[in-house]
Design a protein around this motif. Structure first.
Motif: not given
Length: 560
Positions: A18, A298-299, A100, A441-442, A339, A301, A277, A468
């Motif tokens: 990541g 995540g951070t 990434t 994702g988170g 994110g 999309t 990813d 995961q």
């Protein structure tokens, strides 16, 4: 997480690289059970302000990394994941990685990163350029302009614009800002492919990053004539990209003795071809069927979708034959900040007592749709799709003295859902169906956010059954590379998992969001499509002021 090494069981390892760390996951081949995991944070994280060890300061828009941090993930996370699983290394039959992208680095012909050469250690262009390195926007603009002037046939496959994040923009920036480092770079390679090279000692390229990030279409890269039109010295750039190109799920080679020593795994096991990813997650989400949109949140999309036929979708990141799985045309779109936007607000704008996602979500969830009176544009880190312009910036309209932090927080959540709806509508308008969403994702833990996405897009929303997703997807590809399954589809059916239809659109909210979305779209088109270029002018003033140290009024006068 822990597991028991059952008699005769086989396992694979998937490693997800990541933005800030790498995670290793040990997975049982028979059914995809995740039996052990471990993460390792990069020592240098994202290098944005200055090179390590007293190196020079970096201009605005730069985002670099140290490749040694990637090797350290192999040394630390893989053995720890095996220990967590209680699995004997001899039971592991394959390893796969995802990364990434576009995260790319210049190397010598043997794979040595240029930043590890003492004489180039203090040269910023010798380092890894992370996906969110956006300083190549002027070079991307020229790449696009020349492509349209010459009517290059491949430009439509990328929605009409190549991103500043992709290989050619970063490569052209390298050439024009540090020609010596460019000449020393015998290879310009995605980090995913470089890590596979480190694992098995053989240089390979994967069709996913070559197609989406490297402008490789219909079996070829852009022509020498086109590259010469950009810069005569750029003609040889394709030779730095060219290497054995392999489809996803293939075996890139065997784990080398050196990599076996790093990881604690047996030498000779299968190493799968590298992947991205987001794209690899489609397998773990059982979302290889055309029409199922995978939303990797995540951070940023990434939006991943298989289609039966190629179509040119304006503003997309690309459509690639076999780019997600063999036998289908894979589409990619994305949002550069999601994110990260929520995290920015909590860290820098929310007052004490409200500076947590949990508390802000709780208060925001109590509001009826539209009660805050706000619309935000989700461009805090530029726009990847549909506008493909990383000089754009964020916007909130409707602020009053009555506005409170939960109002702004909810508006930011909604803005990212509106951005995803823009992408879905572009797919549908081009004849690429989107039937439902599978989110991974988170951010899936935020129930308010998930319901907002279902309501804004008016589509059922499923949740991947794994925390995961990318690492599981890499493990699935490793199982195919090891010969445990004949195809990615069969491995996905056996090892992937998804919770179907967890969130359903609420018809009342759908109608309310339709009205808000109309306002979002009006702002999107006005500020992103030439109605007012104030964001671009402000970015130019900021960059010039930072670079020169001059006052803003002097900079403004200088740039006209």
């Amino acid at each position: 997480m822990s597991g028991v090494d059952g008699s005769g069981e086989r396992y694979v390892v998937g490693i997800d690289y990541g933005t800030l760390s790498g995670r290793a996951l040990v997975v049982r081949v028979r059914d995809g059970a995740e039996v052990g995991s471990a993460a390792h944070e990069y020592r240098h994280g994202v290098i944005e302000d200055a090179l390590p060890d007293g190196g020079p300061a970096l201009p605005p828009g730069w985002a670099l990394q140290d490749p040694q941090d990637y090797r350290d993930v192999l040394r630390h996370a893989v053995p720890a994941a095996l220990a967590d699983a209680g699995v004997q290394p001899s039971r592991v039959v394959g390893i796969g990685i995802d990364f990434t992208a576009c995260t790319v680095l210049p190397t010598l012909a043997d794979g040595t990163p240029l930043c590890e050469l003492p004489e180039l250690r203090r040269r910023p262009h010798a380092w890894v350029k992370l996906w969110k390195h956006h300083a190549a926007q002027p070079h991307a603009d020229r790449i696009n302009a020349v492509a349209h002037e010459r009517r290059e046939p491949w430009i439509g496959r990328y929605g009409g614009k190549i991103s500043a994040e992709w290989q050619f923009a970063k490569g052209l920036q390298l050439l024009e800002e540090d020609p010596e480092v460019y000449r020393r770079a015998e290879r310009f390679i995605e980090a995913a492919d470089w890590l596979v090279w480190q694992l098995c000692g053989a240089e390979t390229r994967n069709v996913c990053t070559a197609g989406y990030k490297g402008i490789r279409q219909d079996g070829q890269y852009p022509s020498a004539e086109y590259l010469a039109a950009l810069n005569p010295d750029f003609v040889d750039f394709v030779t730095k990209l060219d290497g054995p190109l392999l489809p996803l799920g293939e075996r890139a080679g065997a784990l080398s003795a050196q990599a076996a020593e790093w990881t604690g795994l047996p030498a000779g096991i299968a190493v799968a071809v590298g992947n991205v990813d987001a794209h690899v997650t489609a397998a773990s989400a059982q979302a290889l069927t055309p029409g199922r949109l995978v939303v990797v949140m995540g951070t940023s999309t990434c939006h991943i979708l298989n289609g039966e036929q190629p179509a040119e979708v304006p503003g997309m990141c690309g459509v690639v034959d076999g780019g997600i799985s063999p036998g289908a045309w894979g589409y990619e779109a994305g949002q550069s900040g999601v994110g990260d936007i929520f995290g920015w607000f909590v860290a820098h704008a929310a007052p004490a007592g409200l500076d947590s996602h949990e508390r802000l979500t709780e208060l925001a969830a109590a509001q009826p749709v539209g009660a805050h009176g706000l619309i935000a544009l989700d461009w805090w880190n530029g726009n990847r799709s549909l506008l493909v312009n990383h000089d754009l910036s964020g916007l909130i309209v409707g602020l009053t003295l009555a506005t409170r932090p939960p109002d702004v927080y909810r508006a930011l959540l909604e803005s990212t859902a509106f951005g995803t709806r823009m992408i879905i509508e572009a797919f549908v308008a081009a004849g690429v169906p989107v039937t439902d969403l599978v989110v991974t994702g988170g951010l899936t833990a935020n129930r308010l956010l998930m319901q907002i996405y279902a309501d804004v897009t008016n589509r059922p929303l499923s949740i991947i059954g794994s925390a995961q997703g990318p690492a599981l997807g890499s493990a699935i590809h490793a199982a195919v590379a090891a010969g445990a399954y004949p195809t990615i589809h069969e491995a996905s059916a056996a090892m992937g998992r998804v919770q179907e239809g967890v969130y359903q659109p609420d018809p009342r909210n759908v109608r309310a969001y339709d009205a808000l979305y109309a306002q979002y779209r009006a702002l999107h088109d006005h500020f992103g499509r030439g109605g007012d270029d104030v964001m671009l002018r402000l970015r130019a003033i900021r960059n010039a002021a930072v670079a020169t140290g001059a006052q803003a009024d002097s900079v403004l006068e200088a740039i006209g």
